[in-house]
Design a protein around this motif. Structure first.
Motif, PDB file in Angstrom:
ATOM      1  N   SER A 141       0.847  -1.188   0.000  1.00 55.85           N
ATOM      2  CA  SER A 141       0.000   0.000   0.000  1.00 55.85           C
ATOM      3  C   SER A 141       0.884   1.240   0.000  1.00 55.85           C
ATOM      4  O   SER A 141       1.905   1.289   0.701  1.00 55.85           O
ATOM      5  N   LEU A 142       0.472   2.238  -0.780  1.00 51.32           N
ATOM      6  CA  LEU A 142       1.246   3.461  -0.943  1.00 51.32           C
ATOM      7  C   LEU A 142       0.355   4.675  -0.737  1.00 51.32           C
ATOM      8  O   LEU A 142      -0.884   4.565  -0.740  1.00 51.32           O
ATOM      9  N   PHE A 143       0.999   5.840  -0.599  1.00 54.46           N
ATOM     10  CA  PHE A 143       0.295   7.126  -0.523  1.00 54.46           C
ATOM     11  C   PHE A 143      -0.778   7.104   0.576  1.00 54.46           C
ATOM     12  O   PHE A 143      -1.966   7.305   0.305  1.00 54.46           O
ATOM     13  N   ASP A 144      -0.316   6.843   1.796  1.00 57.90           N
ATOM     14  CA  ASP A 144      -1.224   6.775   2.945  1.00 57.90           C
ATOM     15  C   ASP A 144      -2.334   5.760   2.719  1.00 57.90           C
ATOM     16  O   ASP A 144      -3.502   5.984   3.075  1.00 57.90           O
ATOM     17  N   LYS A 145      -1.959   4.650   2.104  1.00 58.41           N
ATOM     18  CA  LYS A 145      -2.852   3.518   1.857  1.00 58.41           C
ATOM     19  C   LYS A 145      -3.991   3.842   0.889  1.00 58.41           C
ATOM     20  O   LYS A 145      -4.995   3.126   0.838  1.00 58.41           O
ATOM     21  N   ARG A 146      -3.828   4.891   0.089  1.00 59.72           N
ATOM     22  CA  ARG A 146      -4.843   5.185  -0.930  1.00 59.72           C
ATOM     23  C   ARG A 146      -4.688   4.263  -2.135  1.00 59.72           C
ATOM     24  O   ARG A 146      -5.665   3.925  -2.803  1.00 59.72           O
ATOM     25  N   LEU A 147      -3.461   3.843  -2.411  1.00 54.63           N
ATOM     26  CA  LEU A 147      -3.190   2.936  -3.525  1.00 54.63           C
ATOM     27  C   LEU A 147      -2.671   1.619  -2.983  1.00 54.63           C
ATOM     28  O   LEU A 147      -1.751   1.593  -2.158  1.00 54.63           O
ATOM     29  N   SER A 148      -3.256   0.510  -3.428  1.00 55.47           N
ATOM     30  CA  SER A 148      -2.763  -0.809  -3.040  1.00 55.47           C
ATOM     31  C   SER A 148      -2.455  -1.614  -4.296  1.00 55.47           C
ATOM     32  O   SER A 148      -3.178  -1.543  -5.300  1.00 55.47           O
ATOM     33  N   ILE A 149      -1.368  -2.374  -4.222  1.00 55.04           N
ATOM     34  CA  ILE A 149      -0.887  -3.179  -5.344  1.00 55.04           C
ATOM     35  C   ILE A 149      -0.867  -4.634  -4.905  1.00 55.04           C
ATOM     36  O   ILE A 149      -0.400  -4.964  -3.815  1.00 55.04           O
ATOM     37  N   ASP A 150      -1.372  -5.513  -5.772  1.00 53.75           N
ATOM     38  CA  ASP A 150      -1.377  -6.953  -5.493  1.00 53.75           C
ATOM     39  C   ASP A 150      -0.985  -7.670  -6.777  1.00 53.75           C
ATOM     40  O   ASP A 150      -1.728  -7.662  -7.762  1.00 53.75           O
ATOM     41  N   GLN A 151       0.200  -8.274  -6.780  1.00 53.61           N
ATOM     42  CA  GLN A 151       0.729  -8.930  -7.972  1.00 53.61           C
ATOM     43  C   GLN A 151       1.015 -10.404  -7.681  1.00 53.61           C
ATOM     44  O   GLN A 151       1.682 -10.731  -6.691  1.00 53.61           O
ATOM     45  N   PHE A 152       0.502 -11.288  -8.541  1.00 55.93           N
ATOM     46  CA  PHE A 152       0.724 -12.727  -8.415  1.00 55.93           C
ATOM     47  C   PHE A 152       1.252 -13.238  -9.740  1.00 55.93           C
ATOM     48  O   PHE A 152       0.833 -12.793 -10.820  1.00 55.93           O
ATOM     49  N   ALA A 153       2.165 -14.235  -9.675  1.00 56.04           N
ATOM     50  CA  ALA A 153       2.693 -14.833 -10.896  1.00 56.04           C
ATOM     51  C   ALA A 153       3.110 -16.272 -10.641  1.00 56.04           C
ATOM     52  O   ALA A 153       3.562 -16.623  -9.542  1.00 56.04           O
ATOM     53  N   THR A 154       2.944 -17.106 -11.662  1.00 52.90           N
ATOM     54  CA  THR A 154       3.415 -18.492 -11.606  1.00 52.90           C
ATOM     55  C   THR A 154       3.676 -19.000 -13.011  1.00 52.90           C
ATOM     56  O   THR A 154       3.014 -18.583 -13.978  1.00 52.90           O
ATOM     57  N   VAL A 155       4.648 -19.878 -13.128  1.00 52.78           N
ATOM     58  CA  VAL A 155       4.934 -20.623 -14.362  1.00 52.78           C
ATOM     59  C   VAL A 155       5.178 -22.062 -13.930  1.00 52.78           C
ATOM     60  O   VAL A 155       6.013 -22.318 -13.054  1.00 52.78           O
ATOM     61  N   ASN A 156       4.443 -23.008 -14.521  1.00 54.51           N
ATOM     62  CA  ASN A 156       4.591 -24.388 -14.068  1.00 54.51           C
ATOM     63  C   ASN A 156       4.169 -25.360 -15.161  1.00 54.51           C
ATOM     64  O   ASN A 156       3.567 -24.974 -16.170  1.00 54.51           O
ATOM     65  N   THR A 157       4.499 -26.623 -14.949  1.00 52.86           N
ATOM     66  CA  THR A 157       4.140 -27.697 -15.876  1.00 52.86           C
ATOM     67  C   THR A 157       3.405 -28.786 -15.120  1.00 52.86           C
ATOM     68  O   THR A 157       3.848 -29.229 -14.056  1.00 52.86           O
ATOM     69  N   LEU A 158       2.282 -29.203 -15.672  1.00 51.31           N
ATOM     70  CA  LEU A 158       1.486 -30.282 -15.094  1.00 51.31           C
ATOM     71  C   LEU A 158       1.642 -31.516 -15.980  1.00 51.31           C
ATOM     72  O   LEU A 158       1.528 -31.418 -17.209  1.00 51.31           O
ATOM     73  N   HIS A 159       1.901 -32.661 -15.350  1.00 48.05           N
ATOM     74  CA  HIS A 159       2.124 -33.908 -16.090  1.00 48.05           C
ATOM     75  C   HIS A 159       0.946 -34.855 -15.878  1.00 48.05           C
ATOM     76  O   HIS A 159       0.446 -35.007 -14.758  1.00 48.05           O
ATOM     77  N   SER A 160       0.531 -35.511 -16.948  1.00 44.22           N
ATOM     78  CA  SER A 160      -0.601 -36.438 -16.874  1.00 44.22           C
ATOM     79  C   SER A 160      -0.256 -37.709 -17.647  1.00 44.22           C
ATOM     80  O   SER A 160       0.229 -37.639 -18.784  1.00 44.22           O
ATOM     81  N   ASN A 161      -0.502 -38.861 -17.017  1.00 39.02           N
ATOM     82  CA  ASN A 161      -0.267 -40.164 -17.652  1.00 39.02           C
ATOM     83  C   ASN A 161      -1.548 -40.990 -17.603  1.00 39.02           C
ATOM     84  O   ASN A 161      -2.191 -41.068 -16.554  1.00 39.02           O
ATOM     85  N   ARG A 162      -1.900 -41.620 -18.709  1.00 36.38           N
ATOM     86  CA  ARG A 162      -3.056 -42.505 -18.733  1.00 36.38           C
ATOM     87  C   ARG A 162      -2.629 -43.858 -19.273  1.00 36.38           C
ATOM     88  O   ARG A 162      -1.920 -43.933 -20.287  1.00 36.38           O
ATOM     89  N   VAL A 163      -3.037 -44.928 -18.596  1.00 32.36           N
ATOM     90  CA  VAL A 163      -2.691 -46.292 -18.996  1.00 32.36           C
ATOM     91  C   VAL A 163      -3.976 -47.067 -19.245  1.00 32.36           C
ATOM     92  O   VAL A 163      -4.839 -47.151 -18.368  1.00 32.36           O
ATOM     93  N   ASP A 164      -4.093 -47.621 -20.442  1.00 32.28           N
ATOM     94  CA  ASP A 164      -5.268 -48.412 -20.815  1.00 32.28           C
ATOM     95  C   ASP A 164      -4.794 -49.537 -21.741  1.00 32.28           C
ATOM     96  O   ASP A 164      -4.760 -49.400 -22.952  1.00 32.28           O
ATOM     97  N   THR A 165      -4.393 -50.673 -21.138  1.00 30.10           N
ATOM     98  CA  THR A 165      -3.807 -51.782 -21.911  1.00 30.10           C
ATOM     99  C   THR A 165      -4.344 -53.127 -21.440  1.00 30.10           C
ATOM    100  O   THR A 165      -3.597 -54.112 -21.346  1.00 30.10           O
ATOM    101  N   ALA A 166      -5.623 -53.223 -21.138  1.00 27.82           N
ATOM    102  CA  ALA A 166      -6.178 -54.442 -20.536  1.00 27.82           C
ATOM    103  C   ALA A 166      -6.289 -55.609 -21.523  1.00 27.82           C
ATOM    104  O   ALA A 166      -6.348 -56.774 -21.111  1.00 27.82           O
ATOM    105  N   LYS A 167      -6.364 -55.317 -22.833  1.00 26.37           N
ATOM    106  CA  LYS A 167      -6.522 -56.350 -23.872  1.00 26.37           C
ATOM    107  C   LYS A 167      -7.775 -57.200 -23.618  1.00 26.37           C
ATOM    108  O   LYS A 167      -7.750 -58.426 -23.678  1.00 26.37           O
TER     109      LYS A 167
END
Length: 782
Positions: A356-382
């Motif tokens: 918060s700045l300027f006697d709390k008149r201005l507030s800043i909220d910044q969020f960031a993320t970079v990520n990788t999600l992995h997914s595996n599926r197995v279907d080999t019942a024959k």
């Protein structure tokens, strides 16, 4: 020489619960025995305890920021312990024509101009209750699950459902967490509250939601905290959670962790049709689900600095989660799956900066993320399984879900940036700017999967998705603070690029760029100190999500032809409270939606997101709470929503109800609280919940085939029963007991007491009667 009476430890005690006017526990209240050194603070349950008090008369001072302080006279007699229940009124002061009023956070949020409902998770944190069950007890909300613990969930708010409802974690869109923080998995004791937005979203939430949003607010604390829970129940279900938070003595550095674990065999009994392997004949029976296990873990470690010259808070986190799921059925329960599995995991770094700045008149909220999600599926019942777990091998197929089988490995890359700026122009006007930038790409491989004509793996073709949502809001307080107006302007833009293959292996390339504008207006008018009206309207756009366009690499298929949803929404509501013990809220809504996106069965195994041309919806809901006795409270609500298609070009189906969509549901509950059961300091809470869902239909039903009763609320539909999801009535009973050692709580709950058949999304059966025991431990160092 006279003795110091204050140091005489004669063992007298003073304990109690601190609550606000809404009955919510107030943590961090300072309790002081005037004239002594005895002082403490209330914990997260509002409980406090003072011990070793000499026998005499004292003044007990109770203070909490934003509430009127209290001074209570206590007379400790011989063998007399004192137990108190203290309600702190909101603090108010008057200076000429300027009025200052402080309310609880939950009440302040619930009274915003936009239609908001706060689900207080604190009051049920010691119950073996899931977040899905808690939301289903809320007016206007229906959450449908495709089975037991870990199954996918579909939230419906005022008729809108699926991805038209957006999810946030502490105000941040949750897409980057995949299924790791799903509402069916996160334990209620990890949350401070859930904010439910119906229709218009406030400017601080940047999203292209049409029907509303859920904001899951995690536990907030400034104290040293250790909290843990363990739950065990039917179907070999185990659930555990752990919360740790530590702040340095300088109060400028902190570290903590939030973690939970879920496991269940999900082997409950279900009504199924069994195919006899030798004869091929089909017969109906009741059998336990046999390949339906689920387990997951989630852990976030975080740390940072707070209350410094350059940051109100800088928080850096690292989240890890993993999900393992056995697949027992597809989009419906028409066929058993006995060997296919799916796995998902990710490691997610995050950073969030607030200042918060300027006697709390201005507030800043910044969020960031970079990520990788992995997914595996197995279907080999024959081969294939039936519902008795009997396997029939087949040389003509490699898998159960698809004939060719699959060993798919997919990698989903995400980035999310959310910037929120809030500026106070003056005492009557605030400006909010919110920008959410998200990106997604998918790439994978499947040695058994589909190939392009060139021989290249279809999953190796990268899919891209980028989306930007910009919002600008002006909040104004007018007419001596009786009228609050919120105007929000939003800009939506997305671009996609992907390649798929048809059945012959020919490449199908998809590229699209789209941008639109939307505007929303919300008004709240205060009638009296305890009642108000609010009205909101918006023209909104909902962009197709990446998994709706590209599929999820599992059982959701691609659909490159999806168009954005467009909607005109209006909400009108009234709320009042009286005697600080009773409340009533009534809301109505109206919707016209074009190109509504619904997830529909493609066949009995797979689903696909599809556009429904035109849908008109109107509905109303009521929610009330009454204190019948000092120790007994009753709550109840009902929701009616009439969602119908129009301009279909098919006269027989014109104005038919939206398929697979409940149109009436209601709740009723009784909650009793008792003290001094086995000791002077213990507490007991008992409760009963009742849920009713009126029958609805798997497929669109001609209007003249609907029940003849008023609004379709009684009578029977004039169709084959296989298309009907029948009336459902569920009873839940339970209790929580807190012994004199208040850090520990024991909770027992019986769900679906009468063991009724419960059907949900596309007639998938949910568990019958089940029993759960939960132990909770919480320690807060004040």
């Amino acid at each position: 020489m006279p003795k110091n009476t204050e140091t005489q430890a004669v063992g007298y005690r003073c304990s109690g619960i601190i609550k606000d006017a809404d009955g919510a526990a107030i943590a961090g209240t300072t309790i002081t025995l005037v004239g002594t050194t005895k002082k403490t603070m209330s914990d997260e349950k509002g409980f406090f305890l003072l011990t070793d008090i000499p026998a005499k008369t004292y003044q007990l001072q109770v203070r909490h920021l934003g509430h009127e302080p209290q001074l209570i006279t206590l007379d400790f007699g011989k063998h007399k312990d004192i137990e108190l229940s203290i309600t702190l009124a909101s603090e108010s002061g008057q200076l000429e024509t300027v009025y200052i009023t402080s309310k609880s956070v939950n009440r302040e949020i619930a009274e915003r101009p936009v239609l908001t409902q706060v689900v207080n998770t604190k009051i049920v944190q010691d119950q073996p209750t899931t977040l899905v069950e808690l939301l289903n007890r809320t007016a206007g909300i229906r959450v449908r699950q495709t089975g037991g613990l870990g199954s996918s969930s579909n939230v419906m708010i005022n008729g809108f459902q699926n991805r038209s409802i957006r999810y946030f974690k502490d105000g941040i869109p949750m897409d980057y967490l995949g299924s790791g923080f799903d509402i069916s998995l996160v334990p209620v004791n990890m949350l401070e509250r859930v904010e439910v937005y119906k229709g218009v979203l406030p400017p601080l939430l940047g999203s292209d939601a049409l029907g509303g949003a859920l904001n899951l607010v995690t536990r907030q604390t400034t104290n040293q905290v250790l909290s843990a829970s363990y739950e065990v129940g039917s179907f070999n279900t185990h659930r555990a959670s752990l919360n740790l938070f530590h702040k340095s003595k300088t109060q400028h550095h902190f570290i903590g962790t939030d973690a939970f674990y879920n496991y269940s065999d999900n082997d409950y009994q279900a009504n199924v049709n069994v195919i006899e392997p030798n004869t091929g004949t089909t017969y109906a029976t009741r059998a336990p689900l046999f390949h339906n296990g689920f387990k997951n873990y989630y852990a976030e470690i975080f740390g940072g600095v707070s209350d410094t010259r350059w940051a109100d808070e800088l928080r850096i986190g690292l989240t890890a989660f993993g999900i393992d799921k056995q697949i027992n059925y597809g989009a419906s329960m028409n066929q058993a799956i006995g060997a296919a599995t799916n796995h998902q995991d990710a490691l997610v770094p995050t950073v969030r900066y607030q200042k918060s700045l300027f006697d709390k008149r201005l507030s800043i909220d910044q969020f960031a993320t970079v990520n990788t999600l992995h997914s595996n599926r197995v279907d080999t019942a024959k081969g294939q399984y039936n519902w008795l777990g009997e396997f029939t091998p087949s040389d003509s197929r490699l898998g159960e879900l698809v004939t060719r089988g699959t060993l798919a490995k997919l990698h989903f890359n995400y980035y999310t940036s959310r910037t929120h700026l809030h500026y106070k122009l003056n005492g009557r006007h605030d400006v909010d700017f919110n920008a959410v930038l998200t990106g997604f790409s998918r790439k994978g491989a499947d040695p058994l999967g589909q190939r392009f004509a060139s021989g290249e793996d279809v999953l190796s073709a990268r899919a891209h998705y980028d989306k930007q949502i910009l919002g600008l809001g002006l909040t104004s307080t007018l007419l001596q603070q009786k009228l609050t107006n919120q105007l929000v302007l939003r800009y939506y833009r997305y671009s996609t690029q992907a390649t798929d293959a048809d059945y012959q292996g020919n490449a199908l390339t998809h590229e699209n760029n789209n941008n639109r504008w939307g505007v929303a207006e919300a008004l709240k008018y205060t009638l009296t100190e305890q009642s108000f009206l609010r009205l909101s309207m918006e023209t909104a756009l909902r962009l197709p999500e990446q998994d709706e366009l590209f599929g999820d690499g599992d059982r959701k298929l691609t659909n490159f032809d999806l168009k954005p949803e467009r909607s005109l929404n209006a909400n009108l509501g009234f709320r009042t409270t009286f005697h600080q013990k009773h409340s009533l809220e009534i809301n109505t809504f109206y919707r016209i939606t074009h190109d509504m996106i619904l997830q529909l069965p493609y066949n009995f195994l797979f689903s696909q997101s599809q556009n429904i041309d035109n849908v008109r919806g109107i509905g109303f809901e009521a929610d009330g709470e009454v204190s019948l006795l000092p120790w007994l409270k009753a709550t109840g609500n009902f929701t009616y929503q009439d969602q119908r298609v129009f301009d279909t070009g098919n006269p027989s189906m014109e104005h038919s109800r939206l398929r697979n969509t409940p149109y009436f549901f209601s709740n009723f509950s009784l909650n009793g609280s008792f003290h001094k059961i086995f000791s002077q300091q213990d507490r007991l809470q008992v409760y009963w919940f009742y849920l009713f869902v009126r029958q609805y239909y798997l497929d669109a039903l001609p209007k003249d085939k609907e029940p003849d009763g008023f609004l379709g609320l009684w009578g029977s539909a004039k169709i084959d029963a296989q298309n009907i999801i029948p009336d459902q009535q569920l009873h839940t009973i339970g209790f929580t007991y807190t012994p004199a050692f208040h850090a520990l709580t024991i909770g027992l709950q019986v769900k679906n007491v009468w063991n009724k058949a419960v059907y949900d999304n596309f007639r998938i059966q949910n568990p019958g009667r089940s029993i759960f025991l939960k132990l909770s431990y919480s320690f807060n160092e004040q």
